[in-house]
Design a protein around this motif. Structure first.
Motif, PDB file in Angstrom:
ATOM      1  N   LYS A  87      66.002  12.705  22.572  1.00  0.00           N
ATOM      2  CA  LYS A  87      64.649  13.259  22.421  1.00  0.00           C
ATOM      3  C   LYS A  87      64.429  14.362  23.455  1.00  0.00           C
ATOM      4  O   LYS A  87      65.008  14.332  24.540  1.00  0.00           O
ATOM      5  CB  LYS A  87      63.622  12.147  22.655  1.00  0.00           C
ATOM      6  N   PRO A  88      63.569  15.323  23.107  1.00  0.00           N
ATOM      7  CA  PRO A  88      63.271  16.366  24.105  1.00  0.00           C
ATOM      8  C   PRO A  88      62.565  15.781  25.331  1.00  0.00           C
ATOM      9  O   PRO A  88      62.070  14.652  25.291  1.00  0.00           O
ATOM     10  CB  PRO A  88      62.348  17.331  23.354  1.00  0.00           C
ATOM     11  N   TYR A  89      62.526  16.568  26.386  1.00  0.00           N
ATOM     12  CA  TYR A  89      61.828  16.138  27.602  1.00  0.00           C
ATOM     13  C   TYR A  89      60.327  16.086  27.348  1.00  0.00           C
ATOM     14  O   TYR A  89      59.801  16.895  26.581  1.00  0.00           O
ATOM     15  CB  TYR A  89      62.108  17.127  28.740  1.00  0.00           C
ATOM     16  N   THR A  90      59.635  15.150  27.987  1.00  0.00           N
ATOM     17  CA  THR A  90      58.168  15.198  27.943  1.00  0.00           C
ATOM     18  C   THR A  90      57.719  16.365  28.814  1.00  0.00           C
ATOM     19  O   THR A  90      58.512  16.914  29.588  1.00  0.00           O
ATOM     20  CB  THR A  90      57.542  13.914  28.510  1.00  0.00           C
ATOM     21  N   ALA A  91      56.440  16.709  28.708  1.00  0.00           N
ATOM     22  CA  ALA A  91      55.927  17.841  29.492  1.00  0.00           C
ATOM     23  C   ALA A  91      56.138  17.599  30.982  1.00  0.00           C
ATOM     24  O   ALA A  91      56.492  18.514  31.726  1.00  0.00           O
ATOM     25  CB  ALA A  91      54.453  18.061  29.185  1.00  0.00           C
ATOM     26  N   VAL A  92      55.940  16.354  31.426  1.00  0.00           N
ATOM     27  CA  VAL A  92      56.096  16.058  32.858  1.00  0.00           C
ATOM     28  C   VAL A  92      57.569  16.152  33.258  1.00  0.00           C
ATOM     29  O   VAL A  92      57.912  16.730  34.294  1.00  0.00           O
ATOM     30  CB  VAL A  92      55.523  14.662  33.192  1.00  0.00           C
ATOM     31  N   GLU A  93      58.453  15.604  32.423  1.00  0.00           N
ATOM     32  CA  GLU A  93      59.892  15.697  32.720  1.00  0.00           C
ATOM     33  C   GLU A  93      60.347  17.145  32.762  1.00  0.00           C
ATOM     34  O   GLU A  93      61.161  17.538  33.602  1.00  0.00           O
ATOM     35  CB  GLU A  93      60.699  14.932  31.664  1.00  0.00           C
ATOM     36  N   GLN A  94      59.811  17.952  31.848  1.00  0.00           N
ATOM     37  CA  GLN A  94      60.172  19.366  31.832  1.00  0.00           C
ATOM     38  C   GLN A  94      59.692  20.059  33.113  1.00  0.00           C
ATOM     39  O   GLN A  94      60.424  20.876  33.688  1.00  0.00           O
ATOM     40  CB  GLN A  94      59.588  20.050  30.591  1.00  0.00           C
ATOM     41  N   GLU A  95      58.474  19.719  33.558  1.00  0.00           N
ATOM     42  CA  GLU A  95      57.998  20.282  34.834  1.00  0.00           C
ATOM     43  C   GLU A  95      58.940  19.862  35.964  1.00  0.00           C
ATOM     44  O   GLU A  95      59.246  20.654  36.852  1.00  0.00           O
ATOM     45  CB  GLU A  95      56.569  19.814  35.143  1.00  0.00           C
ATOM     46  N   GLY A  96      59.389  18.619  35.912  1.00  0.00           N
ATOM     47  CA  GLY A  96      60.331  18.131  36.921  1.00  0.00           C
ATOM     48  C   GLY A  96      61.632  18.901  36.869  1.00  0.00           C
ATOM     49  O   GLY A  96      62.216  19.251  37.898  1.00  0.00           O
ATOM     50  N   ARG A  97      62.076  19.186  35.657  1.00  0.00           N
ATOM     51  CA  ARG A  97      63.311  19.950  35.487  1.00  0.00           C
ATOM     52  C   ARG A  97      63.159  21.354  36.071  1.00  0.00           C
ATOM     53  O   ARG A  97      64.073  21.887  36.704  1.00  0.00           O
ATOM     54  CB  ARG A  97      63.646  20.032  33.994  1.00  0.00           C
ATOM     55  N   LEU A 153      60.067  26.240  24.363  1.00  0.00           N
ATOM     56  CA  LEU A 153      61.302  25.473  24.230  1.00  0.00           C
ATOM     57  C   LEU A 153      61.422  24.793  22.864  1.00  0.00           C
ATOM     58  O   LEU A 153      62.443  24.180  22.559  1.00  0.00           O
ATOM     59  CB  LEU A 153      61.378  24.419  25.343  1.00  0.00           C
ATOM     60  N   GLY A 154      60.362  24.882  22.077  1.00  0.00           N
ATOM     61  CA  GLY A 154      60.432  24.358  20.716  1.00  0.00           C
ATOM     62  C   GLY A 154      60.477  22.844  20.625  1.00  0.00           C
ATOM     63  O   GLY A 154      61.118  22.276  19.736  1.00  0.00           O
ATOM     64  N   TYR A 155      59.769  22.153  21.543  1.00  0.00           N
ATOM     65  CA  TYR A 155      59.790  20.692  21.506  1.00  0.00           C
ATOM     66  C   TYR A 155      58.874  20.119  20.428  1.00  0.00           C
ATOM     67  O   TYR A 155      58.902  18.923  20.155  1.00  0.00           O
ATOM     68  CB  TYR A 155      59.371  20.120  22.870  1.00  0.00           C
ATOM     69  N   GLY A 156      58.022  20.970  19.872  1.00  0.00           N
ATOM     70  CA  GLY A 156      57.175  20.534  18.771  1.00  0.00           C
ATOM     71  C   GLY A 156      55.978  19.692  19.188  1.00  0.00           C
ATOM     72  O   GLY A 156      55.456  18.915  18.384  1.00  0.00           O
TER      73      GLY A 156
END
Lengths: 223, 462
Positions: free
Chosen positions: A43-53, A156-159
């Protein structure tokens, strides 16, 4: 006499020669599904995980930590199952790295509780006296900026819809600020009082680290 | 303006920009070298290792490397075509934009604006500036070439053309990204594809910045400073086209045993071995040029720099393909061995050749003699000893860490935890820092020598 007296022809020819290897080893693979397979388990990253990334990238963590476990006996022993192409489908950019000054992190998710990460991130030397990792205590003193989170996930197209993103942020904030949060004590130790009810950059970074190698385990167990 | 109306102002500007970024980049390198065994030096976020590493690589690769290349290219271009630069004002603007871009690049990387794609870390607005100054450079290269007064293009010009074209393709394809804000973007590629594109770029940026233009300098300034013609023109033709062709296939040797499809890795491995041939074509050509005149190694300080430089190039191009072999790569990859490998190329080959080219060029464009040949010799020995100590230390450290990662007990369990494999390297890191200091002193002597050279009164214009 020949192309050494025709600069334009020379340049065109040089470009053509350069493009042969490029086409075969880079452009054609871009169009082949086998180069970047996808899996419903990943699954794509959640918004928080993406911020962490993004914080992981900002701090250049990839300069010392790799994110690919190679199919070698001692490597699998040390880090866990070797990396599969599917698990990187949402990685823009990839963060495989090139030097292991610190250990590989591809399968670090779930390996330690959040409390371990809070303590370790704040001062690696308190946990391992001779570690050479820079301390990142200040990440817990920075509130997390989520003003671009929705824009990022749409690029990023996570939808996710804007509401999905808000929900993910609220949900994660609720879980780490809850009185029953398993790592509350360590989190409170490193987070200044005024930010304990907010999301900090360290919260997001740890959310990201806990995601690494998480989904692929489901994929591997179902195979 | 002097000689046949050649523009030397821009040459001098780029040469001293190169020296400036060289000193800055090395100071950062030394700081990081201490951080590796003493993390207390990570004083602020912007001085932490993760951010400094990219300032170091970009500052030296793009700042020092490119400035040195532009300085020497503008010089060679005019002399080899016997034509003044076609657009001197454009070249001057190129100089200013280049330095502004490097300064902003360093500041933005300090601030953590980092796309993390190795050697292409600058964020999208600066990528655009890089493309702009590259086009400015290319306009002068091709404009001057088309207007040229010398019919045949000498070997060095081929390498300059090859670089100009290839870097444009590499930089644009690799840096295609979608902006989120002014300071943040995401690449259009994902996962394994992104890795493949990035290492195609990462490997070839080394090929077309640290190889092509440095060979251009070698083929021009070696004959100039020794008075000996290049041994074989035919060999240089074969070397050029084979190098230009084969380099692009090899990027994936940086991705051995990763989830990238195996065939791409294997193709990269095969072409890496092939690359030994054209690389050594230039090495052999260099050595044979000195045939019968090896006494110049004693009498001509410039010959020393060039021959030591091409020797490190030869070692580099043997070591590289061997590291790319899957079995050896499994052992060496991700260790300090590779760090040693890179630094032999940059501190040995690249810096030695740029140093000698500057020593030849700067006194001539100022109509002076070099301030001190004695200091140039001191510079040579300091950077030679510094670099060799540095790289050998890292090779040994790499072998040790690779072996410790793989060591198992009789029952098959791992013998060392990860931290042991790190802390056991600290003595090497201390030695590496000391070697870096020796090297840095050598570079300071170099910079001092050139500053004193241009501060002399020019002699009568020839």
């Amino acid at each position: 006499m020949g192309i050494t007296s025709k600069p334009t022809v020379f340049a065109v020819l040089a470009a053509a020669v350069v493009l042969i290897g490029t086409t075969v080893t880079v452009f054609i693979p871009l169009l082949m599904p086998s180069t970047q397979p996808i899996s419903p388990y990943i699954k794509p990253y959640t918004a928080v995980e993406q911020e962490g990334r993004d914080i992981y990238m900002r701090e250049g963590c990839n300069n010392c930590h790799t994110q690919t476990v190679r199919p070698l006996r001692t490597e699998v022993l040390r880090y866990g199952e070797y990396s599969k192409p599917e698990e990187f489908a949402y990685d823009r950019p990839f963060l495989w790295g090139s030097r292991r000054t610190g250990p590989d992190l591809n399968r670090v998710g779930g390996k330690y509780p959040d409390s371990w990460h809070y303590k370790h991130m704040a001062s690696p030397q308190n946990m391992f006296e001779k570690s050479n990792m820079p301390p990142y205590a200040w990440l817990a003193k920075n509130p997390l900026d989520t003003s671009n989170s929705f824009k990022k996930t749409s690029v990023l197209g996570y939808g996710y819809s804007e509401r999905d993103v808000q929900q993910q942020i609220t949900q994660y904030r609720t879980s780490v600020t809850d009185d029953n949060y398993a790592s509350k004590e360590s989190r409170d130790q490193v987070t200044p009082p005024e930010l304990r009810k907010e999301l900090t950059e360290m919260d997001a970074l740890i959310a990201y680290l806990q995601k690494l190698g998480h989904d692929v385990k489901n994929m591997e167990s179902k195979k | 303006m002097s000689d046949a109306g050649y523009n030397y102002r821009v040459v001098r500007g780029f040469a001293f920009s190169a020296l400036f970024w060289l000193v800055i980049g090395l100071i950062i390198g030394l700081w990081m070298a201490v951080e590796m065994f003493n993390p207390a030096l990570n004083i602020t976020p912007w001085l932490s290792f993760g951010r400094l590493r990219v300032v170091h690589t970009n500052g030296l690769g793009l700042g020092f490397g490119l400035a040195g290349i532009f300085a020497t290219s503008y010089y060679m271009l005019q002399h080899l075509t016997r034509t003044p630069l076609l657009f001197p004002r454009l070249a001057q603007a190129h100089l200013y934009i280049f330095n502004a871009a490097i300064a902003l690049g360093a500041l933005s990387l300090f601030a953590g604006m980092n796309t993390t794609r190795e050697y292409g870390e600058l964020e999208w607005p600066l990528d655009i500036v890089v493309v702009i100054f590259w086009v400015m450079f290319a306009i002068n290269v091709f404009g001057t070439l088309i207007k040229r007064n010398e019919k045949q293009m000498y070997i060095s010009l081929w390498y300059i053309i090859g670089m100009t074209v290839a870097i444009a393709i590499l930089y644009i394809v690799n840096n295609l990204e979608v902006p989120v804000t002014l300071f943040k973007s995401y690449t259009i590629y994902s996962g394994a594809n992104d890795a493949n594109v990035e290492w195609w770029y990462g490997h070839n940026i080394v090929g077309f910045i640290f190889t092509f233009p440095i060979l251009a300098m070698f083929y021009y300034y070696l004959p100039k400073s020794t008075g000996l013609p290049i041994y074989s023109h035919r060999l240089s033709i074969i070397s050029f086209w084979a190098l230009n062709f084969a380099y692009l296939w090899t990027g994936a040797h940086h991705l051995m045993l990763t989830p990238l499809p195996e065939w791409i890795q294997t193709v990269a491995m095969a072409f890496s071995i092939f690359l030994i041939a054209p690389s050594w074509g230039s090495v052999v050509n260099g050595y044979y040029t000195l045939q019968g005149n090896w006494d110049q190694m004693r009498t001509n300080y410039l010959a020393k720099f060039f021959i030591a430089g091409i020797t490190f190039y030869g070692l580099q191009t043997l070591q590289g393909p061997l590291q790319g072999l899957r079995t050896l790569n499994a052992f060496f990859h991700y260790t300090d061995w590779v760090v040693g490998h890179v630094h032999m190329g940059t501190m040995g080959w690249v810096t030695m050749v740029i140093s000698a080219s500057f020593y030849y060029m700067i006194p001539r464009i100022n109509h002076t003699e070099l301030h001190s040949i004695k200091l140039a010799n001191l510079h040579f020995w300091l950077i030679l000893v510094g670099q060799f100590t540095w790289t050998i230390t890292m090779w040994v450290a790499g072998i040790q860490q690779g072996a410790m990662w793989k060591a198992t007990n009789p029952d098959g369990s791992l013998m060392y935890n990860f931290l042991d494999t790190v802390t056991s390297l600290y003595p090497y890191y201390q030695l590496r820092f000391a070697a870096g200091v020796v090297y840095f002193i050598g570079i300071l002597v170099f910079v001092w020598n050139l500053i004193m050279t241009v501060r002399q009164q020019p002699q009568e214009a020839r």
